[in-house]
Design an enzyme around this catalytic site. Sequence first.
Site, PDB file in Angstrom:
ATOM      1  N   LYS A  61       3.840   4.363   3.867  1.00  0.00           N
ATOM      2  CA  LYS A  61       3.367   3.018   3.514  1.00  0.00           C
ATOM      3  C   LYS A  61       3.347   2.130   4.755  1.00  0.00           C
ATOM      4  O   LYS A  61       2.372   1.406   4.996  1.00  0.00           O
ATOM      5  CB  LYS A  61       4.265   2.405   2.422  1.00  0.00           C
ATOM      6  N   GLN A 105      11.290  -0.030  -3.917  1.00  0.00           N
ATOM      7  CA  GLN A 105      11.079   1.414  -4.022  1.00  0.00           C
ATOM      8  C   GLN A 105      11.918   2.007  -5.150  1.00  0.00           C
ATOM      9  O   GLN A 105      13.114   1.734  -5.255  1.00  0.00           O
ATOM     10  CB  GLN A 105      11.414   2.072  -2.672  1.00  0.00           C
ATOM     11  N   ASP A 128       2.989  -3.464  -6.854  1.00  0.00           N
ATOM     12  CA  ASP A 128       3.105  -2.197  -7.577  1.00  0.00           C
ATOM     13  C   ASP A 128       2.400  -2.264  -8.938  1.00  0.00           C
ATOM     14  O   ASP A 128       2.145  -1.235  -9.556  1.00  0.00           O
ATOM     15  CB  ASP A 128       4.592  -1.877  -7.831  1.00  0.00           C
TER      16      ASP A 128
HETATM   17  N1  GUN Z   1       8.499   5.689  -6.252  1.00  0.00           N
HETATM   18  C1  GUN Z   1       7.588   6.666  -6.436  1.00  0.00           C
HETATM   19  N2  GUN Z   1       6.359   6.124  -6.538  1.00  0.00           N
HETATM   20  C2  GUN Z   1       6.502   4.780  -6.427  1.00  0.00           C
HETATM   21  C3  GUN Z   1       5.583   3.692  -6.427  1.00  0.00           C
HETATM   22  O1  GUN Z   1       4.368   3.840  -6.597  1.00  0.00           O
HETATM   23  N3  GUN Z   1       6.141   2.452  -6.251  1.00  0.00           N
HETATM   24  C4  GUN Z   1       7.459   2.271  -6.088  1.00  0.00           C
HETATM   25  N4  GUN Z   1       7.906   1.031  -5.939  1.00  0.00           N
HETATM   26  N5  GUN Z   1       8.335   3.264  -6.082  1.00  0.00           N
HETATM   27  C5  GUN Z   1       7.853   4.513  -6.246  1.00  0.00           C
END
Ligand code: GUN
Length: 288
Positions: A61, A105, A128
């Site tokens: 990311k 996360q 998200d």
């Molecule tokens: N953990 C696995 N996929 C995601 C996601 O798309 N967003 C977040 N915040 N955590 C994750």
Amino acid sequence: MGKVRKGEVNMLWSGKEVAQAMLLEARQAISENSAKQGRAPKLAIVVIGTDPASQVYIRNKLRSCDKVGILNETIALEPTVSEAELLNVIKQLNADKTVDGILVQLPLPKHINVQIVQAAISTDKDVDGFKAEHMGACWLNAPGLRPCTPAGIMRLLDYYNYDLTGKNVLIIGRSNIVAKPLAAMLLAKNATVTIAHSKTKNLFELSQNMDLIVTSVGKANFLPQTAIKAGVSLVDVGINRTAEGKLVGDIDHACYELAENYTPVPGGVGPLTVAQLIVNAVQAWLEH
Ligand code: GUN
């Protein structure tokens, strides 16, 4: 590869290629709007603990943020952090006018209530798309930030001109972050959607009748070739590590021989999730 089947030769649906196109669009949107907005977009990522998978996602990311020109800040918290302390961090990020997007996360440690945490994020910064408001908008097909993995999958299907109208689609998995919002998005494109899960009876019979199967299970080689019909299209959300340390999805590679289209792992859904996060961060910035 190449067994007798309906339709085209088995074609790779490259999430990587689609993600690159999405990132290019994001970069253009940033350079075209920076003067008007008066500042660059900024994403804050909150991570708790040192889960190796989360570290990989976050690294990807951050790399994409750098590629397109999104400022970023990572707030790393100890696994023992209390819910109140985490909520306080979110409160500060909500109040920070230079922050456009907040991502906490997942997964969170067991002593922290994920719903309380998600609800605490300002709706306009919920890149998200996990908040109840965004999930509701998704089911209503109303505007709003969409969860990244399903929205990325929709971009992939659109990129490859896959017409969903009247298609029988099976989603294996029932998560809030992938399966449920994806079902809403597919429904909005006129697909007939089935959501299957660990309690579903005769799953591998059900899967025979499908035009498109999306697996979000988290088990290496979960879907065998005997469970699919020739000409099916396959989207693999799974990212699993084998005992030998190899990254594989939920779909046995033997399925690719029968598939009309399939996403690889790696290079399939993973890059789409990251690219959609970037798209969402730009959207949040443009609306600030
Ligand atoms: N953990 C696995 N996929 C995601 C996601 O798309 N967003 C977040 N915040 N955590 C994750």
